[in-house]
Design an enzyme around this catalytic site. Structure first.
Site, mmCIF file in Angstrom:
data_model
loop_
_atom_site.group_PDB
_atom_site.id
_atom_site.type_symbol
_atom_site.label_atom_id
_atom_site.label_comp_id
_atom_site.label_asym_id
_atom_site.label_seq_id
_atom_site.Cartn_x
_atom_site.Cartn_y
_atom_site.Cartn_z
ATOM 1 N N ALA A 1 6.237 -10.188 4.496
ATOM 2 C CA ALA A 1 6.591 -11.454 5.473
ATOM 3 C C ALA A 1 6.169 -12.968 5.681
ATOM 4 O O ALA A 1 4.723 -12.716 5.419
ATOM 5 C CB ALA A 1 6.536 -10.634 7.226
ATOM 6 N N GLY B 1 7.999 -13.982 3.567
ATOM 7 C CA GLY B 1 9.378 -13.865 2.376
ATOM 8 C C GLY B 1 9.200 -14.621 0.901
ATOM 9 O O GLY B 1 9.578 -14.496 -0.369
ATOM 10 N N GLY B 2 8.113 -15.185 0.638
ATOM 11 C CA GLY B 2 7.635 -16.328 0.543
ATOM 12 C C GLY B 2 7.838 -15.438 -1.283
ATOM 13 O O GLY B 2 8.396 -16.026 -1.978
ATOM 14 N N LYS B 3 7.117 -14.822 -1.512
ATOM 15 C CA LYS B 3 6.304 -14.267 -2.529
ATOM 16 C C LYS B 3 7.474 -13.392 -3.217
ATOM 17 O O LYS B 3 8.016 -13.093 -4.062
ATOM 18 C CB LYS B 3 4.858 -13.372 -2.576
ATOM 19 C CG LYS B 3 3.655 -14.114 -1.877
ATOM 20 C CD LYS B 3 2.463 -13.934 -1.664
ATOM 21 C CE LYS B 3 1.426 -14.654 -1.651
ATOM 22 N NZ LYS B 3 1.804 -15.622 -0.545
ATOM 23 N N GLU C 1 7.536 -4.544 5.105
ATOM 24 C CA GLU C 1 6.515 -5.528 6.070
ATOM 25 C C GLU C 1 6.548 -4.581 7.582
ATOM 26 O O GLU C 1 7.237 -4.211 7.895
ATOM 27 C CB GLU C 1 7.580 -6.746 6.352
ATOM 28 C CG GLU C 1 6.540 -8.127 8.373
ATOM 29 C CD GLU C 1 5.449 -8.138 7.522
ATOM 30 O OE1 GLU C 1 4.512 -7.466 8.802
ATOM 31 O OE2 GLU C 1 4.833 -7.945 6.455
ATOM 32 N N CYS D 1 -5.696 -15.819 1.933
ATOM 33 C CA CYS D 1 -5.598 -16.952 2.528
ATOM 34 C C CYS D 1 -7.116 -17.824 3.005
ATOM 35 O O CYS D 1 -6.511 -18.213 4.454
ATOM 36 C CB CYS D 1 -4.250 -17.507 3.251
ATOM 37 S SG CYS D 1 -4.259 -17.211 4.543
#
Length: 420
Positions: A119, A121-123, A138, A236
């Site tokens: 989550a 969902g970008g990758k 997720e 990150c």
């Protein structure tokens, strides 16, 4: 957070001074500026002419490490998240440095991919564009629902979305996946410029908890990767314990893996909020590792396996509509929103294609469309009545039901735009 001064935790700043030395001044200066923003065009949907036009009209600039990624600036007045193209899945709004993880996975059309902490969902949406099929997982159910909605919006038919802890998936799969992405939960230092919660929640104790959680996730991921496969770990954060030291620990515990590449994208060195990635490869030959025993060969096979293991599956391929029999015994089919977005219902036979932005926004806001009140040159209608796909510039946004001159709105209520 705008242009307000960000007050960062003192211990965090001390750690960064020690890590960066002479570069610390340049690093700390980035918190005086606005966050970097970007979007990534969906290779399954976005036509070349659409990409070229939006790049020109919106003043988009390429993200160097992602072929279809582009920076944008809200200072120009554009709001990509409010555009009908966003609802149609033409692009995904994603932090630019985060785009590097899936790129480093080097995904091909035969790859079977697991995104273990997926989550929002970008990758996963990057991976799904390229792979044979994807298990997008997720553990937090509320976040998994957001993930599932984003996969639906992008129109993918090769994805299973589930919500399970890594240990649960480990028990369901052996060495099954050829590519695994672990964008691990972390202390989130790369989020501090755009998310006040990341600043509030940072603490040395949280860093230590993240390190322990990451160790467990990586261990589970290692057991699900085929020999010769590739695992990409990312965070990150800039914490060494969560990044390079985490990888060193992993390699000390998994002698069958080697480190192929790693880097920290510091926000004062690149245009992005910051990211760490490490590419780990499992010893062996991928072609030779393919088992002769029967393995799940499709998204439906994966769903059956997960259900047998009592794993919560939210989405398999494209969610189907319903066949309903009424009181008179007549049968009718009610298509799903997902079928419209994936192009498997009505896109060529029953649709209205809007070329007016105001009409498209009106539809996305939940309004009924009255074609007698619309400029006849502002739409193309191909339908004799009943269910139709509502498009904008050729891209499906959702469903409507045509009766006479009125198109009843069937855009999902939870997704509708709120009029300003």
């Amino acid at each position: 957070m705008g242009s307000d001064k960000i007050v960062l935790p003192e211990e965090y700043l001390n750690r960064m001074k020690k890590a960066l030395g002479d570069e610390f001044g340049a690093f700390s200066d980035i918190y005086e500026g606005e966050p970097q923003r970007a979007l990534r065009f969906n290779r399954k949907k976005a036509r070349g002419e659409t990409v070229d036009r939006l790049v020109s009209e919106w003043g988009l600039e390429p993200v160097p490490w992602c072929e279809r990624g582009y920076y944008y600036s809200t200072e120009t007045g554009i709001r990509p998240g409010l555009s009908p193209y966003h609802d149609a899945g033409v692009y995904y709004i994603q932090e630019p440095s985060a785009m590097i993880t899936a790129e480093k996975a080097d995904i091909g059309s035969d790859d079977i991919v697991l995104d273990l902490c997926a989550a929002p969902g970008g990758k996963s949406s990057q991976a799904a564009e390229k792979c044979r099929f994807l298990v997008s997982n997720e553990p937090v159910l509320s976040r998994a629902r957001t993930l599932s909605s984003n996969i639906e919006r992008m129109g993918f038919d090769n994805v299973v979305v589930c919500s399970a802890f890594p240990k649960e998936l480990k028990s369901a799969f052996g060495e099954y996946f050829t590519r695994i992405i672990v964008d691990a939960p972390c202390s989130g230092e790369g989020m501090m410029r755009k998310d006040e919660a990341a600043v509030r929640e940072w603490s040395p104790e949280n860093v230590r908890l993240c390190i322990l959680r990451q160790e467990e996730i990586l261990d589970c991921a290692a057991s699900m990767l085929k020999p010769g496969g590739r695992l990409v770990y990312s965070t990150c954060t800039f914490e060494q314990g969560e990044n390079s030291a985490q990888i060193e620990h992993f390699l000390s515990e998994h002698s069958d893996f080697v480190l192929a590449e790693s880097d920290t994208l510091y926000p004062h060195r690149i245009r992005g909020e910051g990211h760490f990635y490490a590419v780990l490869e499992k010893n062996g030959e991928l072609s030779a590792s393919r088992s002769k025993k029967k393995e799940p060969g499709s998204a439906e096979d994966i769903k059956k396996l997960l259900l047998r293991k009592k794993i919560h599956v939210l989405r398999t391929s494209v969610e189907q509509g319903e066949t309903i029999r009424d009181r008179r015994g007549e049968v009718r089919y009610e298509p799903s929103h997902a079928e419209a977005l994936a192009g498997v219902f009505g896109n060529n036979e029953n649709y209205i294609d809007l070329c007016s932005l105001s009409d498209a926004v009106s539809y996305l806001s939940g309004n009924v469309l009255d074609i007698t009140r619309m400029d006849k040159d502002s739409f193309t209608l191909k339908s004799s009545g009943g269910w139709i796909v509502v498009k904008y510039d050729g891209y499906a946004m959702g469903l409507g039901k045509l009766s006479g001159s009125l198109i009843k709105n069937h855009y999902p209520k939870g997704l509708r735009h709120i009029s300003s």
